[in-house]
Design an enzyme around this catalytic site. Structure first.
Site, short mmCIF file in Angstrom:
data_model
loop_
_atom_site.label_atom_id
_atom_site.label_comp_id
_atom_site.label_asym_id
_atom_site.label_seq_id
_atom_site.Cartn_x
_atom_site.Cartn_y
_atom_site.Cartn_z
N GLY A 72 0.81 -1.22 0.00
CA GLY A 72 0.00 0.00 0.00
C GLY A 72 0.84 1.26 0.00
N HIS A 73 2.08 1.15 0.39
CA HIS A 73 2.93 2.34 0.56
C HIS A 73 4.21 2.13 -0.22
CE1 HIS A 73 5.34 5.46 2.55
NE2 HIS A 73 4.22 5.99 2.98
N PHE A 74 4.23 2.33 -1.55
CA PHE A 74 3.09 2.68 -2.38
C PHE A 74 2.97 1.60 -3.45
CE2 PHE A 74 4.58 6.73 -0.71
CZ PHE A 74 3.41 7.34 -0.28
#
Lengths: 157, 93
Positions: free
Chosen positions: A37-39
């Site tokens: 998710g990051h990223f």
């Protein structure tokens, strides 16, 4: 780093109680769901986790200085600067210095280097309190032993 | 008023962004100036540095919690200045 346990420090490399400094090593995992998710498509170590790594390093310095009598809790983060990206698999050196030993609190200055280059730094305030319970004190000593911080006989001082 | 008061009033003004002219010797740091315990750590840090002492915040808090002292004794600024003067004198003794 054991990201899933929020234990970010792998080992204590150097501890100088007389100089009130500590140096720790922390390797960013090559893989983690965090990086999904990051990223997406561009994995980066979140800056808040770098700040947490500096806080944990500061905490280990404080518990070493007070011989595991009391527990530091992060209270304030000042002048945090995230100077460059940190990517999965990188080896970080996290340093902290006790800037002030107050009554029930401590101020530290901390930084992280990667390949010799400064990637972030901050001034931190920690409240220093009695351990809430014996169990926590014992568990913290276990973690300390795992990362090479000897609660009974610190390396210096 | 003593230079000790002026020093701590200046520290409070700068640390907490409180107008200096609103900080009086009779001001209570918590009740009148609205300084919370976390902000007071920054003030304590600056006072410790300025006077070369260690404000015994934990001891004071314990005394207040035990009913042995009132917050006014430590956190009304003219009283805080007097406590600081005592700590400075004890350090030099």
């Amino acid at each position: 780093m054991r990201l899933e346990y929020f234990q970010l420090i792998d080992r204590v490399v150097d501890l100088k109680l007389s100089e009130r400094t500590i140096r720790c090593e922390a390797t960013v995992p090559a893989e983690s769901t965090i990086f999904e998710g990051h990223f997406p498509g561009y994995p980066l170590m979140p800056g808040v986790l770098l700040v947490e790594a500096m806080a944990q390093t500061s905490g280990w310095l404080i518990v070493a200085l007070n011989r595991f009598e009391r527990m530091p809790f992060l209270a304030a983060v000042k002048e945090a600067k995230l100077r460059s990206f940190v990517k999965p698999g990188e080896i970080l050196i996290v340093e902290a210095r006790l800037a002030h030993d107050g009554s029930g609190y401590a101020m530290t200055e901390a930084n992280i280097k990667c390949n010799g280059k400064l990637v972030c730094d901050a001034a931190l305030t920690l409240r220093v309190l009695d351990f809430p319970n014996l169990e926590m004190s014992k568990r913290m000593r276990d973690v300390a032993a795992r990362i090479g911080l000897n609660a009974e006989a610190p390396t210096d001082g | 008023m003593s230079s000790t008061f002026d020093t701590i009033a200046n520290i409070i003004a700068e640390t907490c962004d409180i107008p200096r002219d609103t900080i009086k010797p009779e001001s209570h740091a918590i009740n009148d100036l609205g300084i919370d315990s976390l902000d007071f750590l920054d003030i304590a840090f600056a006072i410790d540095k300025a006077f070369g002492i260690k404000l015994p915040l934990e001891q004071w808090t314990q005394e207040v919690n035990d009913g042995k002292a009132t917050t006014e004794q430590y956190f009304v600024l003219k009283n805080l200045a007097a406590r600081i003067d005592e700590l400075v004198a004890a350090k030099g003794a």
